[in-house]
Design a protein around this motif. Structure first.
Motif, PDB file in Angstrom:
ATOM      1  N   ASP A  61      75.256 -62.548 -47.149  1.00 58.15           N
ATOM      2  CA  ASP A  61      74.374 -63.405 -47.941  1.00 58.15           C
ATOM      3  C   ASP A  61      73.905 -64.640 -47.178  1.00 58.15           C
ATOM      4  OD1 ASP A  61      74.536 -61.654 -50.044  1.00 58.15           O
ATOM      5  OD2 ASP A  61      76.058 -62.782 -51.141  1.00 58.15           O
ATOM      6  N   GLU A  80      77.071 -47.775 -46.371  1.00 54.48           N
ATOM      7  CA  GLU A  80      76.634 -49.115 -46.767  1.00 54.48           C
ATOM      8  C   GLU A  80      75.197 -49.417 -46.346  1.00 54.48           C
ATOM      9  OE1 GLU A  80      79.475 -52.261 -45.944  1.00 54.48           O
ATOM     10  OE2 GLU A  80      81.057 -50.774 -45.674  1.00 54.48           O
ATOM     11  N   ASN A  81      74.542 -48.480 -45.690  1.00 56.58           N
ATOM     12  CA  ASN A  81      73.200 -48.747 -45.163  1.00 56.58           C
ATOM     13  C   ASN A  81      72.196 -49.110 -46.249  1.00 56.58           C
ATOM     14  OD1 ASN A  81      73.994 -48.336 -42.543  1.00 56.58           O
ATOM     15  ND2 ASN A  81      73.009 -46.334 -42.310  1.00 56.58           N
ATOM     16  N   LEU A  82      72.242 -48.403 -47.365  1.00 51.00           N
ATOM     17  CA  LEU A  82      71.245 -48.628 -48.411  1.00 51.00           C
ATOM     18  C   LEU A  82      71.351 -50.040 -48.979  1.00 51.00           C
ATOM     19  CD1 LEU A  82      68.986 -47.594 -50.231  1.00 51.00           C
ATOM     20  CD2 LEU A  82      70.736 -46.588 -51.725  1.00 51.00           C
ATOM     21  N   ALA A  83      72.550 -50.466 -49.330  1.00 53.24           N
ATOM     22  CA  ALA A  83      72.724 -51.798 -49.917  1.00 53.24           C
ATOM     23  C   ALA A  83      72.350 -52.890 -48.926  1.00 53.24           C
ATOM     24  CB  ALA A  83      74.165 -51.982 -50.387  1.00 53.24           C
ATOM     25  N   ALA A  84      72.774 -52.739 -47.670  1.00 54.24           N
ATOM     26  CA  ALA A  84      72.483 -53.762 -46.666  1.00 54.24           C
ATOM     27  C   ALA A  84      70.993 -53.819 -46.351  1.00 54.24           C
ATOM     28  CB  ALA A  84      73.286 -53.489 -45.397  1.00 54.24           C
ATOM     29  N   THR A  85      70.352 -52.667 -46.263  1.00 57.16           N
ATOM     30  CA  THR A  85      68.918 -52.628 -45.970  1.00 57.16           C
ATOM     31  C   THR A  85      68.118 -53.242 -47.108  1.00 57.16           C
ATOM     32  OG1 THR A  85      69.155 -50.670 -44.572  1.00 57.16           O
ATOM     33  CG2 THR A  85      66.972 -51.096 -45.489  1.00 57.16           C
ATOM     34  N   ARG A  86      68.481 -52.914 -48.332  1.00 54.07           N
ATOM     35  CA  ARG A  86      67.778 -53.485 -49.485  1.00 54.07           C
ATOM     36  C   ARG A  86      67.890 -55.012 -49.479  1.00 54.07           C
ATOM     37  NH1 ARG A  86      70.299 -50.995 -53.304  1.00 54.07           N
ATOM     38  NH2 ARG A  86      68.762 -49.344 -53.695  1.00 54.07           N
ATOM     39  N   ALA A  87      69.085 -55.516 -49.229  1.00 57.28           N
ATOM     40  CA  ALA A  87      69.285 -56.968 -49.215  1.00 57.28           C
ATOM     41  C   ALA A  87      68.483 -57.621 -48.091  1.00 57.28           C
ATOM     42  CB  ALA A  87      70.771 -57.284 -49.059  1.00 57.28           C
ATOM     43  N   GLN A 107      70.279 -40.846 -50.916  1.00 56.70           N
ATOM     44  CA  GLN A 107      70.217 -42.201 -50.371  1.00 56.70           C
ATOM     45  C   GLN A 107      69.189 -42.307 -49.250  1.00 56.70           C
ATOM     46  OE1 GLN A 107      73.759 -44.500 -49.689  1.00 56.70           O
ATOM     47  NE2 GLN A 107      74.925 -43.362 -51.221  1.00 56.70           N
TER      48      GLN A 107
END
Length: 330
Positions: A61, A80-87, A107
């Motif tokens: 963050d 964890e790629n999807l969550a990190a990329t979206r953020a 995903q």
């Protein structure tokens, strides 16, 4: 001279330390690492010290909130790629994400949606084989027409990997959240090269196997692939080969052949003449970072887009879902 891209690193594990950090040092004139983050403080602090004292954070963050950071290199478990990329995209950053693009087809398609939703951001998969010098030489040789039409490729990758291997010990490759196991994690390398050398993979069949359950649902598979060029590829990936070690690519064309064992590339013609090259790069890690930086600064489309990363996954996830059957890939 254009100023370097200011980069934040998300994930400070073994791949970041051993693969991405040496490459970042090699391209320091184009990419400047300014901050790192990790789930645990210890790894973040250790990486920061190794990288000359760059800023470090626990979690992504605070790193993503920094306006001076233009881009991120995501080196996390694929789960964890999807969550990190979206953020990262929501924070306005360009994204380079370690292969494979995602753990599942669902995903991966969500990752494609993210890339389409932020068309002004560079989104790229870190598929280093696509940028490795040896495969680039083979591609140039084929493109020159000197070899004639390629018609067959055989690639054996057989080795013994234990569950305490430093790349395996984290456990995510053998988790239920990553059903493709080592075959998906490593297999995308081989699919990327086949696609680059022989054209799109149009049909595939696979025979997956499991010898060591600690390595995941699958620790081996034999693939047969049909390609748009008419050439056929056979890829044998086995990671529990107890009494045999082999890593060798053989490509056959009408007027010659190419062989590569990870150290020496040999191009041969029908007249018996050969040319040899010893591997002279880091298997493409530095080159992929340069491509990422130049896409950000110059707007040049990247070869290893999210769409390309999905096509690298597609033969594996589709063929292994129906073992022994041919699957049309479109």
């Amino acid at each position: 001279m254009t100023h370097p891209v200011k980069l934040g690193l998300i994930g400070c594990g073994v791949a970041a330390r051993e693969l991405h950090w040496p490459a970042l040092q090699a391209v320091a004139e184009e990419v400047e690492l300014v901050a790192v983050c990790n789930r645990t403080a210890q790894k973040a602090q250790h990486f920061s010290a190794m990288a000359g004292g760059v800023d470090w954070y626990v979690g992504w963050d605070e790193l993503l909130a920094r306006p001076d950071i233009e881009a991120v290199d995501i080196v996390l478990p694929a789960t964890e790629n999807l969550a990190a990329t979206r953020a990262a995209l929501k924070a306005g950053k360009h994204v380079l994400v370690e292969k494979p693009l995602a753990p599942t087809a669902e995903q991966a398609l969500a990752m494609l949606d993210l890339a389409r939703s932020w068309p002004d951001r560079v989104t790229m998969v870190a598929e280093n084989f696509r940028y490795a010098a040896a495969f680039e030489r083979i591609r140039n040789w084929l493109d020159s027409g000197e070899a004639g039409r390629p018609y067959a490729l055989n690639w054996n990758a057989m080795m013994l990997m234990h569950e305490d291997n430093r790349y395996i010990a984290s456990g995510w490759r053998s988790s239920d959240a990553f059903p493709g196991g080592l075959v998906l994690d490593a297999g995308v390398h081989y699919m990327a090269v086949v696609r680059d050398l022989l054209g799109e993979i149009t049909r595939a069949t696979a025979s997956p196997s499991q010898v060591n359950p600690h390595l995941g649902r699958y620790d081996g598979a034999a693939f047969t692939l049909n390609t748009a060029s008419g050439a056929t590829a056979n890829i044998n990936l086995y990671f529990s080969a107890a009494a045999h070690s082999e890593w060798r690519l053989v490509l056959l064309a009408e007027k010659g052949s190419a062989t590569y064992d990870g150290r020496t590339l040999v191009l041969s013609d029908a007249g018996g003449r050969t040319r040899e090259w010893r591997r002279d790069d880091d298997d493409g890690y530095a080159s992929e970072l340069r491509a990422f930086a130049r896409a950000i600064r110059g707007g040049k489309p990247v070869a290893s887009s999210f769409a390309a990363g999905w096509r690298d996954m597609l033969p594996i996830v589709r063929a292994m879902a129906t073992p022994g059957q041919w699957v049309d890939l479109g």
